[in-house]
Design a protein around this motif. Structure first.
Motif, PDB file in Angstrom:
ATOM      1  N   ALA A 270      26.281  40.988  38.520  1.00 60.11           N
ATOM      2  CA  ALA A 270      27.865  41.341  38.171  1.00 60.11           C
ATOM      3  C   ALA A 270      27.599  42.827  38.482  1.00 60.11           C
ATOM      4  CB  ALA A 270      27.998  41.033  36.982  1.00 60.11           C
ATOM      5  N   ASP A 271      28.971  43.327  39.076  1.00 60.78           N
ATOM      6  CA  ASP A 271      29.126  44.802  39.485  1.00 60.78           C
ATOM      7  C   ASP A 271      29.522  45.551  37.869  1.00 60.78           C
ATOM      8  OD1 ASP A 271      28.496  45.374  41.987  1.00 60.78           O
ATOM      9  OD2 ASP A 271      30.329  43.940  42.287  1.00 60.78           O
ATOM     10  N   ARG A 272      30.286  44.747  36.889  1.00 60.44           N
ATOM     11  CA  ARG A 272      30.741  45.207  35.769  1.00 60.44           C
ATOM     12  C   ARG A 272      31.176  44.175  34.982  1.00 60.44           C
ATOM     13  NH1 ARG A 272      35.589  48.629  37.988  1.00 60.44           N
ATOM     14  NH2 ARG A 272      33.962  49.239  39.602  1.00 60.44           N
TER      15      ARG A 272
ATOM     16  N   GLU B 180      33.413  38.964  30.148  1.00 63.03           N
ATOM     17  CA  GLU B 180      33.796  38.208  31.655  1.00 63.03           C
ATOM     18  C   GLU B 180      33.266  39.439  32.581  1.00 63.03           C
ATOM     19  OE1 GLU B 180      37.634  36.227  33.716  1.00 63.03           O
ATOM     20  OE2 GLU B 180      37.782  37.732  32.064  1.00 63.03           O
ATOM     21  N   LEU B 181      32.459  38.789  33.440  1.00 66.30           N
ATOM     22  CA  LEU B 181      31.676  39.535  34.475  1.00 66.30           C
ATOM     23  C   LEU B 181      32.324  39.440  35.734  1.00 66.30           C
ATOM     24  CD1 LEU B 181      27.940  38.379  33.359  1.00 66.30           C
ATOM     25  CD2 LEU B 181      29.169  40.365  32.389  1.00 66.30           C
TER      26      LEU B 181
ATOM     27  N   GLN C  19      36.659  40.445  41.329  1.00 66.37           N
ATOM     28  CA  GLN C  19      36.920  39.351  40.697  1.00 66.37           C
ATOM     29  C   GLN C  19      35.849  38.600  39.725  1.00 66.37           C
ATOM     30  OE1 GLN C  19      36.801  36.563  44.195  1.00 66.37           O
ATOM     31  NE2 GLN C  19      38.833  36.702  44.514  1.00 66.37           N
ATOM     32  N   ALA C  20      36.467  37.807  38.476  1.00 61.27           N
ATOM     33  CA  ALA C  20      35.559  37.611  37.519  1.00 61.27           C
ATOM     34  C   ALA C  20      34.717  36.447  38.218  1.00 61.27           C
ATOM     35  CB  ALA C  20      36.408  36.792  36.479  1.00 61.27           C
TER      36      ALA C  20
END
Length: 90
Positions: free
Chosen positions: A13-15, A29-30, A46-47
């Motif tokens: 995940a980016d964030r 939520e990643l 996007q999640a």
């Protein structure tokens, strides 16, 4: 020591794009950047997955993350950032 289950693939995940506390659980939520669908469009966040943790485990994780950030600042790898809404030093 924590061991990894062999059948679990790493999750990227980016964030964290959203966080909610619901009773004794914390839902993170990643998000990950997705390539644009067409030419001239920008990539968008996007999640991709939701991580659910007990509140006490989340708080321990925040302490661990805080310690890593402090070490990165002390080692000069990153610079401290002002809190959102804070007035920059004169």
């Amino acid at each position: 020591m924590v061991s990894r289950m062999p059948s679990q693939a790493p999750l990227y995940a980016d964030r964290i794009v959203n966080l909610a506390v619901t009773g004794p659980l914390v839902r993170l939520e990643l998000g990950a950047m997705r390539l644009p669908a067409g030419e001239g469009q920008k990539p968008e966040m996007q999640a991709v997955e939701t991580l659910v943790m007990p509140l006490d485990g989340f708080l321990q994780s925040v302490g661990l993350i805080d310690a890593v950030v402090k070490k990165l600042v002390a080692d000069g790898v990153i610079r401290p950032q002002a809190a959102p809404g804070a007035t920059p030093p004169a």
